[in-house]
Enzyme design. Structure first.
Site, PDB file in Angstrom:
ATOM      1  N   ASP A 254       0.667  -1.232   0.210  1.00  0.00           N
ATOM      2  CA  ASP A 254       0.104   0.049  -0.001  1.00  0.00           C
ATOM      3  C   ASP A 254       0.742   1.284  -0.064  1.00  0.00           C
ATOM      4  OD1 ASP A 254      -2.131  -1.667   0.227  1.00  0.00           O
ATOM      5  OD2 ASP A 254      -2.036  -1.782   2.525  1.00  0.00           O
TER       6      ASP A 254
ATOM      7  N   LYS B 127       2.203   2.171  -5.267  1.00  0.00           N
ATOM      8  CA  LYS B 127       2.938   1.665  -6.288  1.00  0.00           C
ATOM      9  C   LYS B 127       1.979   1.926  -7.581  1.00  0.00           C
ATOM     10  CE  LYS B 127       3.228  -2.440  -4.299  1.00  0.00           C
ATOM     11  NZ  LYS B 127       2.509  -2.076  -3.025  1.00  0.00           N
TER      12      LYS B 127
ATOM     13  N   GLY C 139      -4.350  -4.420  -4.409  1.00  0.00           N
ATOM     14  CA  GLY C 139      -5.232  -3.476  -4.873  1.00  0.00           C
ATOM     15  C   GLY C 139      -4.458  -1.994  -5.347  1.00  0.00           C
ATOM     16  N   HIS C 140      -4.507  -1.788  -6.602  1.00  0.00           N
ATOM     17  CA  HIS C 140      -3.883  -0.790  -6.989  1.00  0.00           C
ATOM     18  C   HIS C 140      -4.807   0.398  -7.374  1.00  0.00           C
ATOM     19  CE1 HIS C 140       0.243  -3.129  -7.948  1.00  0.00           C
ATOM     20  NE2 HIS C 140      -0.178  -3.044  -6.623  1.00  0.00           N
TER      21      HIS C 140
ATOM     22  N   THR D  53      -6.141 -11.726   3.213  1.00  0.00           N
ATOM     23  CA  THR D  53      -7.253 -11.041   2.390  1.00  0.00           C
ATOM     24  C   THR D  53      -8.521 -11.876   2.222  1.00  0.00           C
ATOM     25  OG1 THR D  53      -6.288 -11.373   0.356  1.00  0.00           O
ATOM     26  CG2 THR D  53      -5.435  -9.330   1.669  1.00  0.00           C
TER      27      THR D  53
ATOM     28  N   GLN E 240       2.254  -5.918  -3.071  1.00  0.00           N
ATOM     29  CA  GLN E 240       2.537  -5.988  -1.580  1.00  0.00           C
ATOM     30  C   GLN E 240       3.739  -5.410  -1.349  1.00  0.00           C
ATOM     31  OE1 GLN E 240       1.622  -9.507  -3.149  1.00  0.00           O
ATOM     32  NE2 GLN E 240      -0.473  -8.646  -2.702  1.00  0.00           N
TER      33      GLN E 240
ATOM     34  N   GLY F  11     -10.972  -3.266   2.440  1.00  0.00           N
ATOM     35  CA  GLY F  11     -11.724  -2.076   3.340  1.00  0.00           C
ATOM     36  C   GLY F  11     -11.201  -1.977   4.699  1.00  0.00           C
TER      37      GLY F  11
ATOM     38  N   ASP G  66       2.012  15.039   1.039  1.00  0.00           N
ATOM     39  CA  ASP G  66       1.114  15.882   1.398  1.00  0.00           C
ATOM     40  C   ASP G  66       0.513  15.505   2.593  1.00  0.00           C
ATOM     41  OD1 ASP G  66       0.207  13.773  -0.587  1.00  0.00           O
ATOM     42  OD2 ASP G  66      -1.653  14.650  -0.350  1.00  0.00           O
TER      43      ASP G  66
HETATM   44  P1  IMP Z   1      -2.711 -12.784   2.112  1.00  0.00           P
HETATM   45  O1  IMP Z   1      -1.519 -12.297   0.848  1.00  0.00           O
HETATM   46  O2  IMP Z   1      -4.008 -12.633   1.632  1.00  0.00           O
HETATM   47  O3  IMP Z   1      -2.377 -14.301   2.150  1.00  0.00           O
HETATM   48  O4  IMP Z   1      -2.440 -12.076   3.390  1.00  0.00           O
HETATM   49  C1  IMP Z   1      -1.269 -12.099   4.071  1.00  0.00           C
HETATM   50  C2  IMP Z   1      -0.843 -10.839   4.776  1.00  0.00           C
HETATM   51  O5  IMP Z   1      -0.518  -9.945   3.772  1.00  0.00           O
HETATM   52  C3  IMP Z   1      -1.796 -10.259   5.391  1.00  0.00           C
HETATM   53  O6  IMP Z   1      -1.465  -9.365   6.428  1.00  0.00           O
HETATM   54  C4  IMP Z   1      -2.538  -9.262   4.320  1.00  0.00           C
HETATM   55  O7  IMP Z   1      -3.227  -7.910   5.064  1.00  0.00           O
HETATM   56  C5  IMP Z   1      -1.275  -8.633   3.740  1.00  0.00           C
HETATM   57  N1  IMP Z   1      -1.258  -8.338   2.472  1.00  0.00           N
HETATM   58  C6  IMP Z   1      -1.892  -9.014   1.278  1.00  0.00           C
HETATM   59  N2  IMP Z   1      -1.621  -8.228   0.291  1.00  0.00           N
HETATM   60  C7  IMP Z   1      -1.559  -7.217   0.496  1.00  0.00           C
HETATM   61  C8  IMP Z   1      -1.478  -5.774  -0.088  1.00  0.00           C
HETATM   62  O8  IMP Z   1      -1.690  -5.457  -1.356  1.00  0.00           O
HETATM   63  N3  IMP Z   1      -1.369  -4.672   0.537  1.00  0.00           N
HETATM   64  C9  IMP Z   1      -1.089  -4.816   1.872  1.00  0.00           C
HETATM   65  N4  IMP Z   1      -1.085  -5.947   2.505  1.00  0.00           N
HETATM   66  C10 IMP Z   1      -1.423  -6.930   1.962  1.00  0.00           C
END
Ligand code: IMP
Length: 430
Positions: free
Chosen positions: A13, A16, A40-41, A129, A224, A302, A333
């Site tokens: 987050d 990117k 999620g981009h 997630t 990630q 969310g 900002d």
């Molecule tokens: P998973 O990737 O769904 O197995 O989740 C494993 C961990 O990675 C959890 O703490 C998620 O919140 C975190 N995570 C997975 N994808 C993202 C992302 O795109 N941004 C931030 N955290 C993520």
């Protein structure tokens, strides 16, 4: 010719999507190399917001986009995204999007297991997630995965899924006390996906190689962040793929000799979603203010993101693990209006000063941040496009980050829009 890898330096987050969207203007091909629809981009173009979970952010620039072999793909989500982006006028024809025949498919039993496992773990849950990412990578490693190449051959697909489902149902029913799944509806559902996605399936390694040979430039889009990496992150509170720059090659089928630059995305503060240690986390009004001003909610789930000060212990770790050649600082900002901004430059572990990110989670959980304090700035910086025009304290903050990370800052983002950016050194054009 430049082929650039973009990776997150923190816990994901970092923003990117925006930087990829911006740099993609100069690339010909954009490839994602790991993860799945856990990512999620978010991109904002001319005031309109686009969120993509699987399709590389470069699609908004009209570039050829690739879903590399390193991904785990939920075909239902991919098709939804193709339909959603197409309805917004984005060209998503098979000429513009290629899916690796070696990418793995997320199956309904992967999601069922992800949910049931988190439920069983109770307060030891990872906070995944829930998209089935971990169970799908698990099957890839144990050689029970199903890839696109198998999806396209109905007989092979049926035989594979029938065998695997028997075992998954046993596990779901007898170990997880969860609902079992029926074979025929899964086969029917996936044969529909096969029909629609077949035109997109390609040998991505060959297409990328041909494109580069013809003079095309590639942008490798990480998902990630470094500290969610399966090897180098805060294991077990990590995702299931390798999120570091080295995997850009293995996850797309391109050899390391082709990479020219590696840019680490650094949010001007730190956030984390899900469970796991976070030394510079804030539990006060400042943390709440950053969460609200930065609209820090997970783009996929969310969930409210946990917020804290910038941590250069993790930045040093990321710079080394990824061999970063440059930094892109995002959301500067959001820090405007604070009296002071802090940087965590080391940890105090039972009176001992730690300069490197510790591996033992019990040590990390006991670490207290050692902060440097910097005066803040009150001005709204979202209209600024030149580094020199930034308030002095904002400039000093950036210069200090650069110094601590021993890596030059190339881009500074001062707002969500594509144009709300200060480009100091564009790696594609300089
Ligand atoms: P998973 O990737 O769904 O197995 O989740 C494993 C961990 O990675 C959890 O703490 C998620 O919140 C975190 N995570 C997975 N994808 C993202 C992302 O795109 N941004 C931030 N955290 C993520």
């Amino acid at each position: 010719m430049s082929n650039i890898v973009i990776v997150g330096t923190q816990w994901g987050d970092e923003g990117k999507g925006k930087v990829v969207d911006l740099l993609a203007e100069h690339a010909d091909m954009v490839v994602r190399f790991q993860g799945g629809n856990n990512a999620g981009h978010t991109m904002v173009v001319e005031g309109e917001q686009f969120i993509s979970h699987l399709v590389p952010s470069g699609i908004l620039q009209g570039k050829t986009c690739f879903i590399g072999n390193g991904l785990v793909v939920d075909p239902a989500v991919l098709l939804e995204e193709i339909d959603y982006l197409s309805s917004k006028g984005v060209d998503l024809s098979p000429d513009k999007l290629k899916i690796s025949e070696k990418a793995h498919l997320i199956m309904p039993y992967h999601q069922a297991i992800d949910h049931a496992r988190e439920r069983m773990k109770g307060d030891k849950k990872i906070g995944t997630t829930g998209r089935g990412i971990g169970p799908c990578y698990e099957d890839k490693a144990t050689r029970r995965g199903v890839r696109f190449v198998e999806l396209l051959s109905q007989a092979v697909f049926r035989e594979k899924v029938a065998t695997i489902l028997e075992e998954k149902n046993f596990y779901l029913k007898h170990y997880m006390d969860a609902e079992t799944l029926d074979l025929e509806p899964i086969l029917a559902e996936y044969s529909g996906y096969a029909e629609r996605l077949a035109p997109y399936v390609a040998n991505v390694s060959v297409v990328l190689s041909d494109g580069m040979q013809a003079g095309g430039q590639v942008l490798f889009e990480g998902a990630q962040g470094t500290h969610l990496d399966i090897d180098h992150g805060t294991y077990p509170y990590v995702t299931s793929s390798s999120t570091v720059a080295g995997n850009a090659c293995s996850g797309s089928g391109v050899g390391p000799g082709k990479i020219t630059d590696i840019i680490g995305i650094v949010k001007a503060y730190t956030t984390r979603v899900g469970e796991g240690p976070f030394p510079s986390e804030l539990f006060d009004d400042v943390g709440d203010a950053i969460q609200q001003k930065g609209v820090e909610f997970g783009a996929t789930t969310g969930r409210k993101r946990r917020c804290g000060w910038l941590d250069t212990v993790i930045l040093e770790n990321a710079a080394r693990l990824n061999s970063l050649s440059g930094l892109a600082i995002t959301k500067l900002d959001v820090l405007g209006g604070l009296d002071e901004v802090k940087i965590c430059t080391a940890y105090d572990y039972e009176g001992q000063r730690l300069e490197h990110f510790p591996t033992d989670l019990n040590v990390l959980a006991a670490c207290k941040p050692i902060y440097e304090s910097h005066p803040g700035w009150a001005e709204d910086i979202s209209g600024i496009r030149e580094f020199e025009a930034l308030p002095e304290n904002a400039r000093k903050y950036l210069e200090r980050i650069q110094e601590l990370a021993e890596t030059p800052i190339q881009i500074v983002s001062v707002g969500p829009g594509r144009d709300e950016t200060i480009v100091l050194d564009n790696p594609y054009t300089d």
